[in-house]
Design a protein around this motif. Sequence first.
Motif, mmCIF file in Angstrom:
data_model
loop_
_atom_site.group_PDB
_atom_site.id
_atom_site.type_symbol
_atom_site.label_atom_id
_atom_site.label_comp_id
_atom_site.label_asym_id
_atom_site.label_seq_id
_atom_site.Cartn_x
_atom_site.Cartn_y
_atom_site.Cartn_z
ATOM 1 N N ARG A 1 0.838 -1.195 0.000
ATOM 2 C CA ARG A 1 0.000 0.000 0.000
ATOM 3 C C ARG A 1 0.882 1.257 0.000
ATOM 4 O O ARG A 1 1.591 1.530 0.964
ATOM 5 N N GLY A 2 0.818 1.989 -1.099
ATOM 6 C CA GLY A 2 1.612 3.207 -1.220
ATOM 7 C C GLY A 2 3.094 2.955 -1.366
ATOM 8 O O GLY A 2 3.906 3.846 -1.095
ATOM 9 N N VAL A 3 3.517 1.775 -1.830
ATOM 10 C CA VAL A 3 4.911 1.364 -1.793
ATOM 11 C C VAL A 3 5.779 2.054 -2.844
ATOM 12 O O VAL A 3 7.008 1.935 -2.806
ATOM 13 N N GLU A 4 5.198 2.826 -3.725
ATOM 14 C CA GLU A 4 6.004 3.508 -4.743
ATOM 15 C C GLU A 4 6.825 4.667 -4.168
ATOM 16 O O GLU A 4 7.851 5.040 -4.742
ATOM 17 N N GLU A 5 6.388 5.226 -3.029
ATOM 18 C CA GLU A 5 7.098 6.360 -2.427
ATOM 19 C C GLU A 5 7.129 6.212 -0.910
ATOM 20 O O GLU A 5 6.127 5.788 -0.312
ATOM 21 N N PRO A 6 8.231 6.587 -0.257
ATOM 22 C CA PRO A 6 8.278 6.510 1.210
ATOM 23 C C PRO A 6 7.179 7.324 1.882
ATOM 24 O O PRO A 6 6.635 6.919 2.912
ATOM 25 N N GLU A 7 6.850 8.473 1.316
ATOM 26 C CA GLU A 7 5.866 9.364 1.950
ATOM 27 C C GLU A 7 4.467 8.762 1.986
ATOM 28 O O GLU A 7 3.656 9.133 2.834
ATOM 29 N N THR A 8 4.173 7.857 1.051
ATOM 30 C CA THR A 8 2.826 7.296 0.975
ATOM 31 C C THR A 8 2.733 5.874 1.504
ATOM 32 O O THR A 8 1.635 5.309 1.557
ATOM 33 N N TYR A 9 3.842 5.287 1.926
ATOM 34 C CA TYR A 9 3.835 3.876 2.309
ATOM 35 C C TYR A 9 3.062 3.669 3.616
ATOM 36 O O TYR A 9 3.168 4.470 4.567
ATOM 37 N N TYR A 10 2.332 2.585 3.677
ATOM 38 C CA TYR A 10 1.493 2.265 4.831
ATOM 39 C C TYR A 10 2.269 2.292 6.143
ATOM 40 O O TYR A 10 1.793 2.817 7.163
ATOM 41 N N TYR A 11 3.472 1.735 6.134
ATOM 42 C CA TYR A 11 4.202 1.600 7.401
ATOM 43 C C TYR A 11 4.748 2.937 7.911
ATOM 44 O O TYR A 11 5.120 3.019 9.084
ATOM 45 N N ARG A 12 4.755 3.949 7.110
ATOM 46 C CA ARG A 12 5.075 5.276 7.639
ATOM 47 C C ARG A 12 4.015 5.669 8.669
ATOM 48 O O ARG A 12 4.328 6.184 9.749
ATOM 49 N N ARG A 13 2.776 5.417 8.341
ATOM 50 C CA ARG A 13 1.691 5.754 9.257
ATOM 51 C C ARG A 13 1.733 4.869 10.501
ATOM 52 O O ARG A 13 1.580 5.351 11.630
ATOM 53 N N LEU A 14 1.962 3.572 10.294
ATOM 54 C CA LEU A 14 1.934 2.656 11.438
ATOM 55 C C LEU A 14 3.099 2.910 12.396
ATOM 56 O O LEU A 14 2.920 2.886 13.623
ATOM 57 N N PHE A 15 4.290 3.153 11.875
ATOM 58 C CA PHE A 15 5.434 3.417 12.754
ATOM 59 C C PHE A 15 5.248 4.723 13.522
ATOM 60 O O PHE A 15 5.605 4.814 14.701
#
Length: 325
Positions: free
Chosen positions: A145-159
Amino acid sequence: MAVFDLPLAELRTYRGASAEPADFDAFWAKTLHETRAHELAARFEPVETGLRTVRVYDVTFAGFGGHPVKGWLTVPAATDEPLPTVVEFIGYGGGRDLPHTHLLWASAGFAHFVMDTRGQGSAWSGGDTADPVGSAPAVPGFMTRGVEEPETYYYRRLFADGVRAVEAARAHPLTDASRTAVIGTSQGGGVTLAVGGLVPDLVAVAPDVPFLCDFPRATRLTDRSPYREIGTYLKTHRGRTERVLRTLSYFDGVHFAARGRAPALFSAALEDQTCPPSTVFAAFNSWAHADKTIEVYDFNDHEGGGTHQEAVKLRWLPARFRDNT
């Protein structure tokens, strides 16, 4: 499944294949700055559970983007002074479930805060936290989910949610903010590593068979989900491997481990096809704090040490809390 990864002697020195981005620290400083721009707004509502030896609070706090994240805070019933606090993160697909499923740490005399996992909680335990952020096309699950860019990646939100969970736990008057540990298994172990690298004043970190480590090796070594979600995505979206691995490098537990400032207790299982032992050892060997140990389960798959590892933590964590008294 027999042992399929590196021999144990090589695991003891293996440090991973993931290249750390030059702006790793700046990326996470910006992420947390944006997250903290929203008021934490932690709320603790007493819950009647029928349990007599503990008190339970239904928790809501603002995570990434100010989005509401749920949790449970459980404390011994007789508590009237701040307690050492264990913050726990949940495995892939799971949610916070019901309060009576989280009694171990309060029974041991600690405050226990379990964070719900945004958008998950529908596979093996129930959750109550939505993920209001949309996604570009992705493989079912959460890994792409959102893996094309660091800013949109799912785990940015979870971390980022994980860091805020520590802050929310510390906001309650029955928790001792100076004695906070973080724990988790599998995905929860991956979040534990991230929080352990982002929060500088924890007293202990205990990731069990942690997920989300050494992505370049994990995605090629195992064909078991969830890592296989990434392979399936790249099988369909040909030619994007370098771009996707660049994104994943910002979320690799190996790089968070290099910033670990607390004593750490890891566990690994040598027949683990979900989180291959080399990926776990890559994070362990990179853990920066000198006080670290790893329990190795020779003939176990992703269940790792299970209740045996819980017994190890029940002996290990109290000593770390006493050291910080």
